[in-house]
Design a protein around this motif. Structure first.
Motif, PDB file in Angstrom:
ATOM      1  N   ASN A  12       1.513   6.327   5.494  1.00 55.24           N
ATOM      2  CA  ASN A  12       0.250   6.046   4.950  1.00 55.24           C
ATOM      3  C   ASN A  12      -0.309   7.455   4.961  1.00 55.24           C
ATOM      4  O   ASN A  12      -0.528   8.115   6.071  1.00 55.24           O
ATOM      5  CB  ASN A  12      -0.770   5.126   5.673  1.00 55.24           C
ATOM      6  CG  ASN A  12      -1.908   4.734   5.090  1.00 55.24           C
ATOM      7  OD1 ASN A  12      -2.651   5.898   4.738  1.00 55.24           O
ATOM      8  ND2 ASN A  12      -2.259   3.553   4.984  1.00 55.24           N
ATOM      9  N   GLU A  23       0.888  -1.369   0.035  1.00 52.97           N
ATOM     10  CA  GLU A  23       0.066  -0.065  -0.038  1.00 52.97           C
ATOM     11  C   GLU A  23       0.818   1.155   0.108  1.00 52.97           C
ATOM     12  O   GLU A  23       0.605   2.261  -0.754  1.00 52.97           O
ATOM     13  CB  GLU A  23      -0.778  -0.030   1.224  1.00 52.97           C
ATOM     14  CG  GLU A  23      -1.950   1.130   1.157  1.00 52.97           C
ATOM     15  CD  GLU A  23      -2.793   0.901   2.381  1.00 52.97           C
ATOM     16  OE1 GLU A  23      -3.598   1.821   2.810  1.00 52.97           O
ATOM     17  OE2 GLU A  23      -3.180  -0.296   3.010  1.00 52.97           O
ATOM     18  N   THR A  65       2.218   8.723  -1.990  1.00 49.79           N
ATOM     19  CA  THR A  65       3.251   8.347  -0.998  1.00 49.79           C
ATOM     20  C   THR A  65       4.757   8.324  -1.598  1.00 49.79           C
ATOM     21  O   THR A  65       5.587   8.941  -0.677  1.00 49.79           O
ATOM     22  CB  THR A  65       3.153   7.061  -0.382  1.00 49.79           C
ATOM     23  OG1 THR A  65       1.619   6.873   0.212  1.00 49.79           O
ATOM     24  CG2 THR A  65       4.038   6.529   0.910  1.00 49.79           C
ATOM     25  N   ASP A 105      -3.305   8.472   5.279  1.00 47.54           N
ATOM     26  CA  ASP A 105      -4.594   8.179   6.035  1.00 47.54           C
ATOM     27  C   ASP A 105      -4.067   9.064   7.385  1.00 47.54           C
ATOM     28  O   ASP A 105      -4.596   9.267   8.337  1.00 47.54           O
ATOM     29  CB  ASP A 105      -5.367   7.105   6.285  1.00 47.54           C
ATOM     30  CG  ASP A 105      -5.925   6.728   4.943  1.00 47.54           C
ATOM     31  OD1 ASP A 105      -6.117   7.497   3.896  1.00 47.54           O
ATOM     32  OD2 ASP A 105      -6.100   5.429   5.025  1.00 47.54           O
ATOM     33  N   PHE A 106      -2.817   9.104   7.792  1.00 44.21           N
ATOM     34  CA  PHE A 106      -2.196   9.395   8.951  1.00 44.21           C
ATOM     35  C   PHE A 106      -1.405  10.691   9.099  1.00 44.21           C
ATOM     36  O   PHE A 106      -0.878  10.760  10.194  1.00 44.21           O
ATOM     37  CB  PHE A 106      -1.536   8.266   9.615  1.00 44.21           C
ATOM     38  CG  PHE A 106      -2.220   7.015   9.889  1.00 44.21           C
ATOM     39  CD1 PHE A 106      -2.846   6.845  11.070  1.00 44.21           C
ATOM     40  CD2 PHE A 106      -2.450   6.075   8.968  1.00 44.21           C
ATOM     41  CE1 PHE A 106      -3.798   5.725  11.387  1.00 44.21           C
ATOM     42  CE2 PHE A 106      -3.221   4.967   9.139  1.00 44.21           C
ATOM     43  CZ  PHE A 106      -4.055   4.882  10.290  1.00 44.21           C
ATOM     44  N   HIS A 107      -1.512  11.372   7.882  1.00 47.62           N
ATOM     45  CA  HIS A 107      -0.744  12.595   7.621  1.00 47.62           C
ATOM     46  C   HIS A 107      -1.375  13.610   8.835  1.00 47.62           C
ATOM     47  O   HIS A 107      -2.634  13.496   9.251  1.00 47.62           O
ATOM     48  CB  HIS A 107      -0.678  13.330   6.445  1.00 47.62           C
ATOM     49  CG  HIS A 107       0.177  12.424   5.383  1.00 47.62           C
ATOM     50  ND1 HIS A 107       0.367  12.784   4.130  1.00 47.62           N
ATOM     51  CD2 HIS A 107       1.180  11.399   5.661  1.00 47.62           C
ATOM     52  CE1 HIS A 107       1.089  12.052   3.657  1.00 47.62           C
ATOM     53  NE2 HIS A 107       1.591  11.157   4.378  1.00 47.62           N
ATOM     54  N   ASN A 136       1.643   3.338  -3.882  1.00 45.97           N
ATOM     55  CA  ASN A 136       0.857   4.789  -3.711  1.00 45.97           C
ATOM     56  C   ASN A 136       1.477   5.764  -4.352  1.00 45.97           C
ATOM     57  O   ASN A 136       2.617   6.389  -3.839  1.00 45.97           O
ATOM     58  CB  ASN A 136       0.500   4.962  -2.365  1.00 45.97           C
ATOM     59  CG  ASN A 136      -0.482   6.130  -2.337  1.00 45.97           C
ATOM     60  OD1 ASN A 136      -0.405   7.068  -3.062  1.00 45.97           O
ATOM     61  ND2 ASN A 136      -1.094   6.312  -1.043  1.00 45.97           N
TER      62      ASN A 136
END
Length: 182
Positions: free
Chosen positions: A106, A32, A39, A108-110, A36
Motif C-alpha cells: 500500500n 485496494e 500500486t 501509504d506505507f512506502h 490502485n
C-alpha cells in the motif's frame, strides 16, 4: 528435484512484521492494492474492478498454496491484522531449485523499510526452509524503488530483456535480478 509443501501454512515474523495467510477477510485490502493504478503501475496485470475480482484473486492465491505451486503472504504489522501488502514466491521451478519473488505494498506505507524487511524474511525462508538455490525477481526497469530494494537485499542484475512482454498495446522491457544461496 525439490518438493514444496506449504501445509501447515508457514507464518513468518520479524520484530515488527507478521507475514500471514491471506483470507477472504482481507478482500477490501486486496481490492485496494490490486485496483490502485499506482500500486499496479509496474505490474502488467489487469486491475481488479470490484470485490468479486479481489475474492477471485484471493482464491487463486489459495489454489496455488493448496497445490504447492506458489505461495503468498499478507504483510501486516505485529499487533494489527490489517493487510498492508502481499509478498510471495511465484513461478516456482523445483527442478531448478529456483523461485521468483514478488511483492506489493500500500503506497501509504512506502519508505518505511517494510518491503526490504519482508524480502529478507522470504530470502531466509526460501534458502533455509524451501532449500532454494536461487531467488529471482522480475521488475520493470523504470521501477527504481523495487530495484533499490533488491540491491539492498543483495540481489544482482542478471539480464535486461528488451520489449519481451506485450501488455495493453505496447511492448515492455523487463529486468531480472537474482540472489544465490551462497
Amino acid at each position: 528435484m525439490l518438493e514444496f509443501n506449504f501445509h501447515p501454512f508457514p507464518v513468518i515474523e520479524s520484530e515488527r512484521l507478521l507475514l500471514r495467510r491471506i483470507t477472504n477477510d482481507d478482500v477490501n485490502e486486496v481490492f485496494e492494492l490490486r485496483s490502485n493504478p499506482e500500486t499496479m503501475k509496474y505490474i502488467p496485470r489487469p486491475l481488479v474492478k470490484n470485490n468479486d475480482d479481489a475474492l477471485a484473486h484471493i482464491e487463486m492465491i489459495e489454489e496455488k498454496i493448496n497445490s504447492n505451486i506458489g505461495i503468498n503472504w499478507g504483510i501486516t504489522l505485529k499487533g494489527d491484522s490489517k493487510l498492508l501488502g502481499i509478498i510471495g514466491f511465484y513461478r516456482m521451478q523445483p527442478e531448478n531449485y529456483r523461485a521468483e519473488i514478488g511483492y506489493m505494498l500500500n503506497p501509504d506505507f512506502h519508505g518505511k523499510g517494510i518491503i526490504p524487511e519482508a524480502v529478507r524474511l522470504l530470502i531466509q525462508y526460501g534458502f533455509k526452509d524451501l532449500k532454494l538455490h536461487s531467488i529471482e525477481a522480475v521488475i520493470d526497469p523504470e521501477n527504481q524503488a523495487s530495484e533499490k530494494v533488491l540491491q539492498k537485499c543483495g540481489f544482482v542484475k542478471e539480464a535486461h530483456f528488451k520489449e519481451s512482454e506485450f501488455w495493453e498495446g505496447k511492448f515492455l522491457d523487463k529486468v531480472v535480478y537474482s540472489l544465490l544461496n551462497s
